[in-house]
Design an enzyme around this catalytic site. Structure first.
Site, PDB file in Angstrom:
ATOM      1  N   ILE A 279       0.730  -1.282  -0.040  1.00  0.00           N
ATOM      2  CA  ILE A 279       0.102  -0.013   0.000  1.00  0.00           C
ATOM      3  C   ILE A 279       1.105   1.383  -0.016  1.00  0.00           C
ATOM      4  CG2 ILE A 279      -0.343   0.299   2.514  1.00  0.00           C
ATOM      5  CD1 ILE A 279      -3.162   0.598  -0.406  1.00  0.00           C
TER       6      ILE A 279
ATOM      7  N   LYS B 140      -5.457   1.810   8.019  1.00  0.00           N
ATOM      8  CA  LYS B 140      -6.514   1.125   8.467  1.00  0.00           C
ATOM      9  C   LYS B 140      -6.091  -0.348   8.630  1.00  0.00           C
ATOM     10  CE  LYS B 140      -7.538  -1.455   5.018  1.00  0.00           C
ATOM     11  NZ  LYS B 140      -7.655  -2.898   4.953  1.00  0.00           N
TER      12      LYS B 140
END
Ligand code: NAP
Length: 307
Positions: free
Chosen positions: A14, A90
């Site tokens: 990510i 997250k």
């Protein structure tokens, strides 16, 4: 606004897919250093750990953490105690209590803490929330089904303790639901399907309530063929449909519309605004729902899973 010298921690999928391009697109941020055991970013000062980065780069203003959730609390504590603003991927931590501690430490230190939920920044989420605000909710269905082998190749941490299993992607659905629905969600039951050789679930169902309305959640990490990140909300004015993780919306009587993904540049702009205004944004509600599902769930053992 002053430039924010940023340290990026955990140079994995990510970080490369989303954080690096988003940081480059938001002028406030200057990517000044990275911390990762194995990986580096060309041309950027690199350290093998966050401790080494914080010790060497006292000039950093902020740190963004892209490591897995388990163990992230210690990295965030180190950054806050070193006087850095902190942005968390997250799920913000492995447990709800860890987030409460980080919130307290950030307040005491006077630093910004931002628990990001990238799916809330998807193009249609605000429209969905505005449309639902004055509707009576009758039912909600969430279908989050993706292929772990395609999207998370070799990421053993996801299926380990504290890795969340299928709830790693599904927490995105819960982050959208907790943003767009006018009432709290309450978990009433769940089933977790845990592979015989793993600890975390590879599939799950969750039953919740939103006011009086039933909420049915179906999660699968072994979905081949078409991938699904969808939710449908039945209301007194018809059914709202969100697809593609919140990028596509269809309101009753109107054709579906899809808009481009700007989730991470929106997150970094918001982080810049929070730092500039001396505020934090800490929301644990999607993580709380996952924790509640784990608390009430029946577990069943299923076929072993290997990448
Ligand atoms: P990843 O590819 O495994 O990258 C995480 C990086 O963190 C690793 O490359 C590793 O770099 C470092 N790391 C530090 N401690 C680690 C540990 N104990 N185990 C494994 N890696 C560790 O994971 P990711 O997909 O980027 O996910 C990271 C976070 O972003 C998760 O919270 C995830 O939910 C979230 N996220 C992921 C996606 C996605 O599509 N993948 C989308 C949105 C959000 P070094 O080995 O160099 O230290």
């Amino acid at each position: 606004m002053n430039q924010v010298r940023l340290g990026l921690v955990g140079i994995g999928k990510i970080a490369r897919d989303q954080h690096l391009p988003a940081i480059a697109s938001v002028a406030t941020f200057d990517l000044a250093a990275t911390a990762s055991r194995a990986a580096q970013v060309d041309g950027i000062d690199a350290y093998p750990s966050i401790e080494a980065m914080l010790a060497a780069r006292g000039d950093l203003d902020a740190v963004s953490l892209c490591t897995p959730p388990s163990g992230r609390v210690d990295q965030a504590l180190a950054a806050l105690r070193a006087g850095k603003h902190v942005m968390l991927e997250k799920p913000p931590a492995a447990t709800v209590s860890e987030v409460a501690l980080l919130d307290e430490v950030a307040r005491d230190a006077g630093m910004t803490l931002f628990t990001t939920w990238h799916s809330r920044e998807a193009a249609a989420v605000d429209t969905a929330r505005d449309w639902l605000a004055d509707k009576r909710i009758r039912a909600l269905r969430i279908d989050w089904r993706e292929d772990i082998r395609k999207w998370h190749p070799g990421q053993d941490w996801i299926m380990a303790a504290g890795g969340f299993g299928v709830f790693d992607p599904a927490i995105n659905a819960l982050s959208i639901a907790t943003r767009i629905l006018p009432h709290h969600l309450l978990v009433s039951a769940a089933t977790l399907s845990v592979p015989a050789n793993r600890v975390s679930p590879v599939a799950a169902t969750v039953q919740m309530r939103c006011g009086d309305a039933p909420v049915e959640v179906n999660l699968d990490f072994l979905q081949t063929g078409p991938q699904r990140w969808d939710m449908e909300v039945d209301t007194d004015a018809g059914t709202l449909v969100l697809r593609d993780g919140g990028r596509t919306i269809a309101l009753p009587g109107t054709p579906a519309t899809t808009q481009p993904n700007e989730e991470y540049s929106r997150l970094y702009r918001r982080f810049a605004d929070l730092i500039a205004s001396g505020q934090s944004d800490v929301d644990v509600s999607p993580l709380q729902l996952v924790a509640d599902a784990f608390l009430v769930a029946e577990r069943k053992t299923v076929e072993p899973f290997d990448f």
